[in-house]
Structure formats: structure tokens, C-alpha cells
Design a protein around this motif. Structure first.
Motif, mmCIF file in Angstrom:
data_model
loop_
_atom_site.group_PDB
_atom_site.id
_atom_site.type_symbol
_atom_site.label_atom_id
_atom_site.label_comp_id
_atom_site.label_asym_id
_atom_site.label_seq_id
_atom_site.Cartn_x
_atom_site.Cartn_y
_atom_site.Cartn_z
ATOM 1 N N TRP A 109 15.382 -8.642 127.290
ATOM 2 C CA TRP A 109 15.499 -8.970 125.876
ATOM 3 C C TRP A 109 15.782 -10.449 125.655
ATOM 4 N N ASP B 64 12.532 -12.155 125.634
ATOM 5 C CA ASP B 64 11.811 -11.905 124.384
ATOM 6 C C ASP B 64 12.309 -12.804 123.265
ATOM 7 N N GLY C 251 10.284 -15.697 121.309
ATOM 8 C CA GLY C 251 10.151 -15.720 119.852
ATOM 9 C C GLY C 251 10.529 -17.062 119.275
ATOM 10 N N THR D 256 1.623 -15.273 112.788
ATOM 11 C CA THR D 256 2.101 -14.865 114.109
ATOM 12 C C THR D 256 1.055 -13.993 114.792
ATOM 13 N N ASP E 32 -0.445 -11.117 117.122
ATOM 14 C CA ASP E 32 0.045 -9.740 117.236
ATOM 15 C C ASP E 32 0.976 -9.548 118.430
ATOM 16 N N GLU E 33 0.659 -10.171 119.556
ATOM 17 C CA GLU E 33 1.454 -9.949 120.751
ATOM 18 C C GLU E 33 2.840 -10.602 120.667
ATOM 19 N N MET F 136 4.505 -10.649 117.584
ATOM 20 C CA MET F 136 5.076 -10.213 116.314
ATOM 21 C C MET F 136 6.508 -9.709 116.471
ATOM 22 N N SER F 137 6.748 -8.816 117.439
ATOM 23 C CA SER F 137 8.088 -8.256 117.596
ATOM 24 C C SER F 137 9.069 -9.310 118.097
ATOM 25 N N ARG F 138 8.612 -10.197 118.984
ATOM 26 C CA ARG F 138 9.518 -11.213 119.528
ATOM 27 C C ARG F 138 9.915 -12.239 118.462
ATOM 28 N N GLY G 129 10.009 -11.564 115.248
ATOM 29 C CA GLY G 129 10.883 -10.830 114.346
ATOM 30 C C GLY G 129 12.295 -10.706 114.883
ATOM 31 N N ILE G 130 12.426 -10.423 116.175
ATOM 32 C CA ILE G 130 13.754 -10.294 116.783
ATOM 33 C C ILE G 130 14.484 -11.628 116.772
ATOM 34 N N SER H 175 15.560 -12.437 113.233
ATOM 35 C CA SER H 175 16.663 -11.596 112.774
ATOM 36 C C SER H 175 17.985 -11.995 113.420
#
Length: 274
Positions: free
Chosen positions: A70, A73, A77, A207, A209-210, A212-214, A216-217, A220
Motif C-alpha cells: 500500500w 501505491d 499516486g 487520470t 485507468d491503471e 485511478m485507485s492509486r 484516489g488513495i 484521500s
């Protein structure tokens, strides 16, 4: 379609906020703070029961091709954000804006309940009614984007949402002060209701797609780390000066945050506003 979907999520969030605060204020006035907190805890249990009763379970997530830590990640990000000029600008804009808004939350409670001598139900009304400004703003987002374009809406309402907090410093005791607070907060949340869906769409479009979550994390975690620091700073500032002075400093910080908007950068891909 993406902007429309984000505006609907925004409308739902503002609706819940608009109903919850006045109801909480009325419950505190009628039953007291202890009973209201107990009812709030029961509502969380009912929410969990409602999720548990869903007939169709959530599908099993796909297995990641490679195990990632994590920390890696989050670092990835942040690296993506800071490499992208527009995202980089919006990131710092969001940190300052969100931090200044959070800074005023406890101070506004002290200002209204102690200094302005408002009743708990009036405090609840002052928190709830402005949320309907957010609802109206989010409902108008798609139309404004179609008529004005994505960039003018993002930049224009990004500036407009910073212009209202200074009026809180002018609020006096009694109903007149309540009206000032409600009007200022309503205008602020209306502009934020327009801005937020366009901002969310902008970040998603900018962003890959690959990542996107990183992204966002990382975004946040940064926000959740900055906001408590701003709250602590606001409390310390109010202690050595006054509540109104601390809120005034937050208002100046909000105005300054508009300088961090992506004035000179814009992605080549336009946002989908339909």
C-alpha cells in the motif's frame, strides 16, 4: 454522462446533509444531546443491517496480477499527481480549500452557540438549509457545463466558492446573525455543488485507468491528513486571538486557494458533460 453521474452523486450527498443537520438540531432541542447521540448510534446499526440484507452480494474482485504494498501505491499516486500539471494545481487547491473549510467547522459552532447565543435547533437549521444550495448547484452542473463549457465552470465556480466565508465574521447576535450565516453558507455550498462534480470528472478524465485507485488513495490520505492539521491550527489561533479572527484567517486562505486552480493548464481531452 460522467459529469451527470457525478452530479447525481453530489446531489445525494447534499440531500443527506441537508436533512440530517436540522433533524439533529431538533432532536437535541427536544430530547437532549445524550438521547440524540444514542439515536444516531441506532441509525448506524440500522444502516449496517440494511447493507447486510442485500440479496445480491458484491462480486468477488479480480485477483491482482502482482502483489503491491500500500505504501508503494500511495507513492505512485502522489508521483502521478505531481507529474500532471493540472492535477498538481488542483491537488494543492483542494488541500487548502478543504483544510480551511474544516478549520471553521468547530469555530462556527462556538461562534453561533456561545457568541451569537443561538439555540441548538437554530444551529441545526444553519447547517441544514445551506445544504440545499449544494443540491441546487449539483442539479444545475450539467446544464452550466453544456452552456458555458467545462473550463469556465471549473475555474469560475472554483473562485466563487471562496468568496463567502468572510461574511461569517460580520454575523451579529440573534436572528440577523443567523440569516447572515445561512446566506453565506448557502452561497458557498451552491458554488461548491456546481464545482465538485466538474472537479471529480476532471480528475477522472485526467487520470489513466491503471492509476485511478492509486491517485484516489493518495488524494484521500493527503486530505485526511491536512484537515486535522488545519483544525488544530484554527483552535490554536482562536485561543491566542479570537474565534472571529481565526475564521477571518480561514476566509483569506480560501481566497488564496483560488490562485492554485489550473489557470494555465488544461488536458487535451475535454470532459464529457452530457
Amino acid at each position: 454522462m460522467l459529469t451527470t453521474a457525478n452530479s447525481r452523486f453530489e446531489t445525494t450527498a447534499w440531500t443527506v446533509s441537508g436533512l440530517g443537520a436540522p433533524i439533529g438540531g431538533v432532536l437535541i432541542g427536544v430530547f437532549g444531546a445524550g438521547a440524540t447521540v444514542l439515536l444516531d448510534a441506532v441509525s448506524f446499526l440500522l444502516s449496517a443491517w440494511g447493507i447486510r440484507s442485500l440479496e445480491r452480494p458484491e462480486p468477488t474482485p479480480p485477483v491482482a496480477q502482482a502483489e503491491r504494498h500500500w505504501v508503494a501505491d500511495i507513492r505512485a499516486g502522489w508521483a502521478y499527481i505531481f507529474r500532471h500539471r493540472a492535477l498538481h494545481a488542483l491537488f494543492w487547491n483542494a488541500m487548502v480549500f478543504g483544510g480551511a473549510i474544516r478549520l471553521t467547522s468547530p469555530l462556527l459552532a462556538i461562534l453561533m452557540l456561545r457568541d451569537l447565543h443561538l439555540a441548538p435547533w437554530q444551529y441545526g437549521v444553519a447547517l441544514g438549509i445551506p445544504s440545499f444550495g449544494g443540491i441546487i448547484g449539483s442539479l444545475l452542473t450539467s446544464r452550466l457545463v453544456v452552456r458555458l463549457g467545462e473550463r469556465p465552470v471549473l475555474l469560475g465556480f472554483g473562485v466563487l466558492r471562496t468568496c463567502w466565508m468572510g461574511f461569517l465574521v460580520l454575523a451579529g447576535p440573534g436572528i440577523a446573525g443567523l440569516v447572515v450565516v445561512v446566506a453565506a453558507e448557502t452561497a458557498l455550498l451552491f458554488c461548491a455543488g456546481v464545482f465538485n462534480p466538474v472537479f471529480t470528472t476532471f480528475r477522472m478524465r485526467a487520470t489513466d485507468d491503471e492509476f485511478m485507485s492509486r491517485v484516489g488513495i493518495a488524494w484521500s490520505i493527503s486530505s485526511r491528513s491536512c484537515q486535522p492539521a488545519f483544525i488544530a491550527l484554527g483552535g490554536a489561533l482562536a485561543t491566542v486571538t479570537s474565534v472571529r479572527f481565526a475564521i477571518g484567517c480561514a476566509a483569506v486562505a480560501l481566497l488564496a486557494s483560488s490562485l492554485l486552480l489550473p489557470w494555465r493548464t488544461w488536458p487535451t481531452r475535454s470532459l464529457d458533460a452530457r
